[in-house]
Enzyme design. Structure first.
Site: not given
Ligand code: NAP
Length: 248
Positions: A65, A89, A153, A157
């Site tokens: 991205v 996402n 972060y 956000k």
């Molecule tokens: N887990 C929580 O408690 C939580 C709480 C609040 C918000 N969130 C938000 O929810 C979203 C998903 O989080 P998650 O917990 O499921 O984390 P995650 O498993 O690390 O997922 C991150 C996603 O973003 C993609 N990504 C990361 N860097 C990228 C890049 N440079 N280019 C393209 N794609 C990229 C990853 O796929 P690839 O690695 O294949 O690129 C994956 O699909 C995030 O925005 C996070 O901030 C999570």
């Protein structure tokens, strides 16, 4: 099968990871034709192979991205036959540190992936979406309040919350709805990697006394993307086990 997203095309940016995969499953079950984008294409392909509900094979595409040209090409490709829904996402985080001790490299990476990546993605999506389409951004409760040690972060956000609200105003005249889901502590990403007792402890801070599941975030994304939310735009929907109810 007649799902609420039957006949619609949806792009998911960041379709790997717990929450991204759960969103893909939910939109697939609702009947959408999916374009799945993230960096790890092997993982995306494995996900696509299990998504069958819509009856239309999901397309997968590698995407970094922070690469503006790649983002433009992915959105253009997804929109070749019309695009109705875009979910942003992708996000990056950093190790906790007080702001004064946060490295410039960490801050740059988190702001570039999470804020700038979403901004540029939204620019292309807004140009490509059909009138009446919808964007759902995945933010965080860290986009609504401070979180100790997480300054970059939190800033990123909060920025995406601002993009969501402002784009909702700018594009209402085309009937494009722009909303966000703000998860609290979810069993995905960095939290999923923690030992069980730490996960239990993190979950216990929520009134519902547990972590959220990725599918509980996906259900909110699906609702915002669907016609059921046709009068909802500029909204940040928290999925946080009740933490936000405590207020300040
Ligand atoms: N887990 C929580 O408690 C939580 C709480 C609040 C918000 N969130 C938000 O929810 C979203 C998903 O989080 P998650 O917990 O499921 O984390 P995650 O498993 O690390 O997922 C991150 C996603 O973003 C993609 N990504 C990361 N860097 C990228 C890049 N440079 N280019 C393209 N794609 C990229 C990853 O796929 P690839 O690695 O294949 O690129 C994956 O699909 C995030 O925005 C996070 O901030 C999570």
């Amino acid at each position: 099968m007649n799902g609420p997203l039957e006949g619609r095309t949806a792009l998911i940016v960041g379709a790997n990871g717990g929450i991204g995969r759960a969103i893909a499953r939910a939109l697939d079950t609702a009947g959408a034709r999916l374009v799945l984008a993230a960096r790890d294409t092997e993982r995306l392909d494995r996900l696509a192979a299990e998504l069958k509900a819509s009856g239309i094979p999901s397309r997968t595409v590698g995407l970094e991205v922070t690469d503006d040209d790649a983002l433009a090409a992915v959105v253009e490709g997804a929109a070749a036959e019309g695009m109705d829904i875009a979910v942003n996402n992708a996000g990056a985080t950093h190790r906790p540190a007080p702001l004064g001790e946060l490295s410039a490299a960490d801050a740059d990476r988190v702001l570039t992936v999470t804020l700038r990546g979403t901004l540029v993605a939204m620019q292309h999506e807004l140009a490509a979406l059909r009138d009446g389409g919808s964007i759902v951004n995945v933010v965080s409760t860290a986009g609504l309040a401070g979180a100790p040690g997480m300054a970059a972060y939190v800033a990123a956000k909060h920025g995406v919350v601002g993009l969501t609200r402002t784009a909702a105003l700018d594009y209402a005249d085309r009937g494009i709805r722009v909303n966000a889901v703000a998860p609290g502590s979810i069993d995905s990403g960095g939290i999923a990697a923690q030992p069980d007792e730490i996960k239990q402890q993190i979950g216990s801070f929520a009134p519902l006394a547990r972590l959220g599941g990725p599918e509980e975030v996906a259900a909110a994304v699906l609702w915002l993307a669907s016609p059921a939310a046709s009068y909802t735009t500029g909204t940040i929907l928290t999925v946080d086990g009740g933490k936000g109810a405590r207020g300040a």
